[in-house]
Design an enzyme around this catalytic site. Structure first.
Site, short mmCIF file in Angstrom:
data_model
loop_
_atom_site.label_atom_id
_atom_site.label_comp_id
_atom_site.label_asym_id
_atom_site.label_seq_id
_atom_site.Cartn_x
_atom_site.Cartn_y
_atom_site.Cartn_z
N ALA A 197 -2.56 31.65 -4.66
CA ALA A 197 -2.40 31.21 -6.05
C ALA A 197 -1.11 30.42 -6.23
CB ALA A 197 -2.41 32.43 -6.98
N ASP A 256 14.87 -13.81 6.28
CA ASP A 256 15.70 -15.00 6.45
C ASP A 256 14.93 -16.29 6.21
OD1 ASP A 256 14.10 -14.76 8.64
OD2 ASP A 256 15.56 -15.56 10.05
#
Length: 539
Positions: free
Chosen positions: A289, A335
Site C-alpha cells: 500500500a 559550434d
C-alpha cells in the site's frame, strides 16, 4: 577488374586519374555488370547499418530494469514463499506485466512508423555503367561506380569529384556549415585536411544545391563518413533519463520506509503474541500500500501522450523515456548553426534605401507571408500577395493607386535564380530559395514568370566576380522586343559596377558618389543585424 582494391588513406590528395586506375574503372564507361556483381559480393549493400535489433524477450525484460518493477516482483515472490497464497502473487506479477506491455506497445508503434518512413525514402541515383547512364537504387552502389549528380540530387556515397560545373553541395548535416560548399576537382596536396575543406570530395547524404558533377565512388555504406558517425551512435550506450533516476531514488526511499514499518510491525506484533503469518500478511499489505504500484503505468501513459503530441508535429520518438530527456534539456552548445537549424534561408527584411523598410513574415520555404511596413512612409505600402500576377495577355498587373509597384524588383529575384520549389521543398541553393520565396510573397508567380520570360543566356555565378546574370527576351514600355539582363550578387560588387539605379516611382537615376554610400550603409546595417537582405535591379 583488379584482384584487390586497396583504398589510399587520403582520397582528396590523389588525382582523379590515379583513383580511377586504382579502382579499376574507366570514368567514360563506368563499371561493367560483372564487375558490379563482384564488388557487391565483396563490399555489400550501400546502406547504413542500424543498431542490432534486440530480441523481443530482451525488450520485454528491459522493462524490468525499473526499480519499481523489481520491488513489485520481489514483493510477489516473498509473499508466495511466506504466505503460500498465489492470489496476491498473481495480482502483483500481473501488474508488472501490464506496465511492461504498455512500454513495449509504445516502442512498437514508433518502430513501425520509422520502418514505414524508410520504405518510402528510396533514393534513386544516376550512374554510368557499361557506357550508358542508368538509374539505380543507391543501395546497389559499389566503390568504383561513376555517379552523375545535378542540383536537387542527394549524394548517395562518398566519392572523389572529377567533373564539377558550378557545383555546390550543402553539407550542414555533416560539417554544420549552413552555407553550401563550392566544389572543384583540384587535388589537395596536404597530409591532413578538415572534412569541411575537402572541396574535391562529395559525401553521403549531403545535397547538391547548384550545378552538376560526376564522381568516382570511393566508399559505400559504413565506410563512408556518415557510416563512421552511424557506427559511433550504434556503439553509444543509453543511460537512464533524469526522471527515471528520480523515480528510482523515490522508489528506494519509499521501499526503505515501508521496510522499516514492516520490521516495526513484526516486532510489535510478536511482542503482543500475534502469529507470525498474520503479522507478515499485514506487513506485506502495508508495504504494498505504501509503494505507488501504479506509478510505472502512469509514467508510461504520460510518455505515450508526449510521443503522440510530438508525432502530430512530425517528430517520431523511438524510446518513450526520450520524451522526458528532451524536456530536461536546458542548454544546447554547438559550434555550427547548420547542426541545429533546418538550413532554410528566409528573407526577414526588404529595404528601399532612403525610403522604406519592410518586415517579411512567414517561415522557411512556405510562400504564405506578406511584406509589412516597419519604417518609412505609410501611404506607400507594397501591394499584398493574393493579387493576380498575370493575365492571359501575358502582362504583369500592379495594384496601382498609392501603392508601390515592386514588380521591377521582385521579377529579377524569380528570373535570376536556378532554385525552384516543389510542394514546399526547395531544390537548389538556400540563398536563391530565400529570393524566390520573397518574390512569391510579393505576388510574383515564379513558375509563371519563367514560362513567360524564358532564359536565353546566362553568366553562372563565380566566386571570382561574385555575381550571376541571366538574359531574357522581353518587351519594353513601347512594346518593342528587347533582351534584358538581370543580375544578382554581392552588394558591394554590384554597387561598384552600376552606373544607374531604379527607385519605385522615381524612374532610373544616375549612380554617383553621393548616393552610392546610401545603399552600402543600408547593406552594412542589415548585415550587422544578422538578417538576410537582397535586391535586384533591371537594366
Amino acid at each position: 577488374m583488379a584482384d584487390k582494391i586497396q583504398q589510399p588513406p587520403k582520397w582528396y590528395s590523389v588525382p582523379p586519374e590515379a583513383i580511377a586506375q586504382q579502382l579499376g574503372v574507366d570514368p567514360g564507361k563506368g563499371l561493367s555488370a560483372d564487375e558490379v556483381h563482384q564488388r557487391q559480393q565483396k563490399y555489400g549493400p550501400n546502406i547504413l547499418k542500424a543498431r542490432r535489433k534486440e530480441p523481443g524477450w530482451y525488450a520485454f525484460l528491459r522493462q524490468y530494469r525499473d526499480f519499481m518493477q523489481i520491488i513489485l516482483v520481489g514483493a510477489a515472490l516473498l509473499s508466495l514463499v511466506i504466505t503460500r497464497e498465489a492470489g496476491t502473487t498473481v495480482v502483483l506479477l500481473g501488474l508488472t506485466v501490464f506496465n511492461a506491455v504498455l512500454g513495449l506497445r509504445g516502442e512498437a508503434k514508433a518502430e513501425a512508423s520509422l520502418a514505414a518512413l524508410e520504405k518510402m525514402m528510396k533514393n534513386i541515383t544516376r550512374v554510368r555503367r557499361d557506357g550508358r547512364a542508368v538509374e539505380i537504387e543507391s543501395e546497389g552502389l559499389v566503390p568504383g561506380d561513376i555517379v552523375l549528380m545535378e542540383a536537387g540530387n542527394r549524394v548517395p556515397a562518398d566519392g572523389r569529384l572529377f567533373v564539377a560545373a558550378n557545383l555546390e553541395i550543402e553539407e550542414a548535416a555533416l560539417t554544420g556549415e549552413s552555407v553550401a560548399s563550392p566544389k572543384n576537382t583540384e587535388s589537395i596536396p596536404r597530409p591532413e585536411v578538415p572534412l569541411g575543406d575537402r572541396h574535391n570530395m562529395a559525401f553521403m547524404n549531403t545535397s547538391v544545391t547548384r550545378g552538376r558533377g560526376e564522381m568516382i565512388v570511393t566508399a559505400t555504406g559504413m565506410e563512408t563518413e556518415m557510416g563512421h558517425i552511424a557506427d559511433l551512435l550504434n556503439r553509444t550506450r543509453s543511460d537512464k533519463t533524469p526522471l527515471q533516476k528520480q523515480l528510482d531514488r523515490l522508489t528506494i526511499i519509499i521501499a526503505g520506509m515501508a521496510g522499516i514499518a514492516f520490521v516495526l510491525m513484526v516486532i510489535l506484533g510478536l511482542n503482543r503474541g500475534d502469529s507470525f503469518d498474520t503479522i507478515f500478511v499485514a506487513g506485506i499489505a502495508l508495504a504494498i500500500a505504501a509503494i505507488p504500484t501504479g506509478l510505472p503505468a502512469v509514467v508510461t501513459t504520460m510518455y505515450s501522450m508526449g510521443t503522440r503530441a510530438l508525432a502530430s508535429l512530425g517528430a517520431i520518438v523511438k524510446r518513450l523515456p526520450s520524451v522526458e530527456t528532451l524536456g530536461s534539456v536546458s542548454a544546447i552548445c554547438s559550434d555550427k548553426t547548420g547542426t541545429l537549424t533546418l538550413n532554410k534561408m528566409t528573407a526577414r527584411e526588404f529595404s528601399i534605401p532612403g525610403q522604406n523598410r519592410f518586415r517579411v513574415t512567414g517561415e522557411g520555404y512556405g510562400t504564405q507571408g506578406t511584406m509589412e511596413l516597419s519604417t518609412g512612409m505609410t501611404e506607400k505600402q507594397p501591394w499584398q500577395k493574393g493579387t493576380l500576377s498575370y493575365t492571359t495577355e501575358g502582362k504583369l498587373l500592379s495594384a496601382g493607386g498609392a501603392r508601390i509597384d515592386l514588380d521591377p524588383i521582385l521579377l529579377p529575384m524569380a528570373l535570376c535564380a536556378d532554385a525552384r520549389l516543389d510542394n514546399g521543398t526547395l531544390i537548389g541553393d538556400p540563398t536563391e530559395g530565400a529570393l524566390i520565396v520573397l518574390a512569391e510573397k510579393g505576388g510574383i508567380s515564379v513558375d509563371g514568370a519563367r514560362d513567360m520570360y524564358p532564359r536565353i543566356a546566362e553568366v553562372p555565378f563565380d566566386s571570382d566576380y561574385k555575381f550571376m546574370a541571366t538574359f531574357h527576351a522581353m518587351t519594353n514600355e513601347d512594346g518593342k522586343p528587347v533582351v534584358r539582363c538581370f543580375v544578382k550578387g554581392a552588394p558591394d560588387v554590384l554597387i561598384a559596377r552600376s552606373s544607374s539605379y531604379w527607385m519605385p516611382g522615381g524612374g532610373v537615376l544616375p549612380a554617383i558618389e553621393e548616393n552610392r554610400p546610401l545603399a552600402l550603409k543600408e547593406n552594412d546595417r542589415m548585415a550587422e543585424g544578422g538578417g538576410t537582405g537582397d535586391g535586384g535591379r533591371p537594366p
